[in-house]
Design an enzyme around this catalytic site. Structure first.
Site, PDB file in Angstrom:
ATOM      1  N   SER A  61       0.800  -1.237   0.000  1.00 37.17           N
ATOM      2  CA  SER A  61       0.000   0.000   0.000  1.00 37.17           C
ATOM      3  C   SER A  61       0.830   1.283   0.000  1.00 37.17           C
ATOM      4  O   SER A  61       0.268   2.363  -0.209  1.00 37.17           O
ATOM      5  CB  SER A  61      -0.933   0.017   1.207  1.00 37.17           C
ATOM      6  OG  SER A  61      -1.964  -0.906   1.033  1.00 37.17           O
ATOM      7  N   LYS A  64       0.459   3.449  -2.933  1.00 40.83           N
ATOM      8  CA  LYS A  64      -0.705   4.324  -3.102  1.00 40.83           C
ATOM      9  C   LYS A  64      -0.314   5.805  -3.012  1.00 40.83           C
ATOM     10  O   LYS A  64      -1.012   6.672  -3.533  1.00 40.83           O
ATOM     11  CB  LYS A  64      -1.775   3.963  -2.056  1.00 40.83           C
ATOM     12  CG  LYS A  64      -2.334   2.540  -2.238  1.00 40.83           C
ATOM     13  CD  LYS A  64      -3.188   2.091  -1.061  1.00 40.83           C
ATOM     14  CE  LYS A  64      -3.686   0.659  -1.225  1.00 40.83           C
ATOM     15  NZ  LYS A  64      -4.401   0.153  -0.025  1.00 40.83           N
ATOM     16  N   TYR A 188      -3.756  -2.538 -10.306  1.00 37.09           N
ATOM     17  CA  TYR A 188      -3.621  -2.268  -8.871  1.00 37.09           C
ATOM     18  C   TYR A 188      -2.689  -3.285  -8.199  1.00 37.09           C
ATOM     19  O   TYR A 188      -1.821  -2.921  -7.401  1.00 37.09           O
ATOM     20  CB  TYR A 188      -5.024  -2.275  -8.234  1.00 37.09           C
ATOM     21  CG  TYR A 188      -5.019  -2.316  -6.733  1.00 37.09           C
ATOM     22  CD1 TYR A 188      -4.625  -1.202  -5.993  1.00 37.09           C
ATOM     23  CD2 TYR A 188      -5.394  -3.475  -6.044  1.00 37.09           C
ATOM     24  CE1 TYR A 188      -4.602  -1.254  -4.596  1.00 37.09           C
ATOM     25  CE2 TYR A 188      -5.382  -3.524  -4.668  1.00 37.09           C
ATOM     26  CZ  TYR A 188      -4.982  -2.404  -3.949  1.00 37.09           C
ATOM     27  OH  TYR A 188      -4.951  -2.456  -2.584  1.00 37.09           O
ATOM     28  N   TYR A 240      -4.866   3.653   8.053  1.00 31.94           N
ATOM     29  CA  TYR A 240      -6.248   3.143   8.147  1.00 31.94           C
ATOM     30  C   TYR A 240      -6.859   3.431   9.508  1.00 31.94           C
ATOM     31  O   TYR A 240      -6.744   4.557  10.004  1.00 31.94           O
ATOM     32  CB  TYR A 240      -6.284   1.630   7.813  1.00 31.94           C
ATOM     33  CG  TYR A 240      -5.425   1.338   6.613  1.00 31.94           C
ATOM     34  CD1 TYR A 240      -5.831   1.799   5.365  1.00 31.94           C
ATOM     35  CD2 TYR A 240      -4.202   0.702   6.716  1.00 31.94           C
ATOM     36  CE1 TYR A 240      -5.032   1.593   4.244  1.00 31.94           C
ATOM     37  CE2 TYR A 240      -3.405   0.488   5.605  1.00 31.94           C
ATOM     38  CZ  TYR A 240      -3.824   0.936   4.385  1.00 31.94           C
ATOM     39  OH  TYR A 240      -3.041   0.747   3.305  1.00 31.94           O
ATOM     40  N   VAL A 258       1.207  -3.907   3.767  1.00 32.54           N
ATOM     41  CA  VAL A 258       1.188  -5.229   4.410  1.00 32.54           C
ATOM     42  C   VAL A 258       2.454  -6.050   4.144  1.00 32.54           C
ATOM     43  O   VAL A 258       2.616  -7.123   4.718  1.00 32.54           O
ATOM     44  CB  VAL A 258      -0.050  -6.097   4.047  1.00 32.54           C
ATOM     45  CG1 VAL A 258      -1.285  -5.610   4.750  1.00 32.54           C
ATOM     46  CG2 VAL A 258      -0.250  -6.199   2.554  1.00 32.54           C
TER      47      VAL A 258
HETATM   48  O1  DON Z   1      -4.922  -5.023  -1.774  1.00 27.50           O
HETATM   49  C1  DON Z   1      -4.344  -5.423  -0.770  1.00 27.50           C
HETATM   50  O2  DON Z   1      -4.950  -5.927   0.180  1.00 27.50           O
HETATM   51  C2  DON Z   1      -2.853  -5.271  -0.715  1.00 27.50           C
HETATM   52  N1  DON Z   1      -2.302  -5.337  -2.034  1.00 27.50           N
HETATM   53  C3  DON Z   1      -2.462  -3.970  -0.089  1.00 27.50           C
HETATM   54  C4  DON Z   1      -2.963  -3.787   1.321  1.00 27.50           C
HETATM   55  C5  DON Z   1      -2.026  -3.076   2.225  1.00 27.50           C
HETATM   56  O3  DON Z   1      -0.847  -2.985   2.001  1.00 27.50           O
HETATM   57  C6  DON Z   1      -2.617  -2.561   3.495  1.00 27.50           C
HETATM   58  N2  DON Z   1      -1.577  -1.972   4.310  1.00 27.50           N
HETATM   59  N3  DON Z   1      -1.237  -1.967   5.397  1.00 27.50           N
END
Ligand code: DON
Length: 307
Positions: A61, A64, A188, A240, A258
């Site tokens: 993320s 982003k 994405y 978040y 993540v």
């Molecule tokens: O779409 C997802 O769930 C992951 N590619 C990215 C989520 C993420 O990194 C949330 N961060 N803490």
């Protein structure tokens, strides 16, 4: 400063509680949780690193922040008709607010918001061109052409896309996406699967610490006002439903992923990237957050006060 960075890396290397590596994307579950890296790039051109600072990891993320910057560059303020700029107070992959808010995601950093942003960037381009544009931008701000997509991670996300596919189809049903859902998701997932080291990431974030100028090259990436706004979104939404907790403990604009990375910006000081794959229950790096807390306590570089 190097002593402090070494100290932080030593403390984190010896930590017993290391969090839990993400496994909802199976490819991420193979990463060794014992790793920790940190890199600080300062606005006066210095770099201080320790631990696994040159090991590439999945930025997830954190990407982003870069796609938001690209989208604002292409569309300016009209982006805000597609995505909001309020904290959600919900987990990164939550769907509940979308129903109440006619499919418009709260902010560009929750999954739904990032999917809306990438859909916007895709306008007028083939998906491959959009991917090229995202990768080129990241390589440009990091000043490093070795940065690549980790295709195994992207494929793993695509194979386990049910949750993100639900978000995208739900938005599409409200007329919020212009492109085919699987094409948007493919783009994405690739942006999330960009692999970077702490050193590359700290360099890439430096424009946000220096009023929009990529300090090493002196080239302007965004206007000062845009850098300030991206930082404020990172502060309010970058972690978040733990964004308040991160502001309380660290007090810097930050964006987590993540994969266990966090990019934090100390305006006028520098850009700090930390990485440790174990996550807390909100999906943010457990030791990465502790490391940043220790960093601001020792430097006084929080935006909320010098102590
Ligand atoms: O779409 C997802 O769930 C992951 N590619 C990215 C989520 C993420 O990194 C949330 N961060 N803490």
């Amino acid at each position: 400063m190097q002593d402090l960075i070494n100290d932080i890396a030593d403390t984190m290397a010896n930590a017993e509680r290391r969090g839990k590596v993400a496994d909802y994307i199976p490819e991420l579950s193979y990463v060794d949780p014992k790793q920790f890296g940190i890199s600080l790039a300062t606005v006066d051109g210095k770099v201080y690193s320790a631990g696994c600072a040159t090991t590439p990891f999945s930025i997830q993320s954190i990407s982003k922040v870069f796609t938001l910057t690209i989208a604002l560059g292409q569309m300016g303020d009209s982006l805000w008709s597609k995505v909001g700029r309020e904290p959600s107070g919900d987990p990164f992959n939550s769907i509940v607010q979308l129903e109440h808010e006619s499919g418009k995601p709260r902010n560009p950093f929750i999954n739904a918001g990032a999917i809306a942003v990438v859909d916007a960037i895709m306008m007028g381009h083939e998906p491959k061109e959009t991917l090229g544009e995202i990768l080129n931008f990241v390589r440009y701000v990091a000043d490093d052409d070795r940065i690549c997509f980790d295709h195994a991670v992207a494929a793993s996300e695509m194979a386990h896309r049910d949750r993100n596919a639900s978000l995208a189809h739900f938005m599409k049903a409200f007329g919020r996406l212009d492109h085919d859902v699987d094409k948007v998701l493919g783009t994405y997932f690739h942006q999330c699967a960009i692999a970077m080291s702490c050193e590359q990431l700290a360099h890439a974030g430096l424009f946000l610490a220096s009023d929009g100028i990529n300090k090493p090259s002196g080239i302007r990436v965004v206007a000062p006002q845009r850098a300030r706004r991206i930082n404020s979104l990172m502060m309010m939404c970058g972690h978040y439903d733990a964004s308040g907790e991160f502001a309380f403990r660290v007090g810097l604009p930050g964006k987590s992923g993540v994969g266990g990375g966090i990019l934090a910006i100390s305006p006028s000081h520098g850009s700090i990237a930390v990485w440790s794959p174990g996550l807390d229950s909100y999906g943010n790096s457990l030791l990465g957050t502790q490391a940043l807390e220790m960093f601001v306590q020792r430097t006084g570089w929080s935006v909320f006060g010098h102590y």
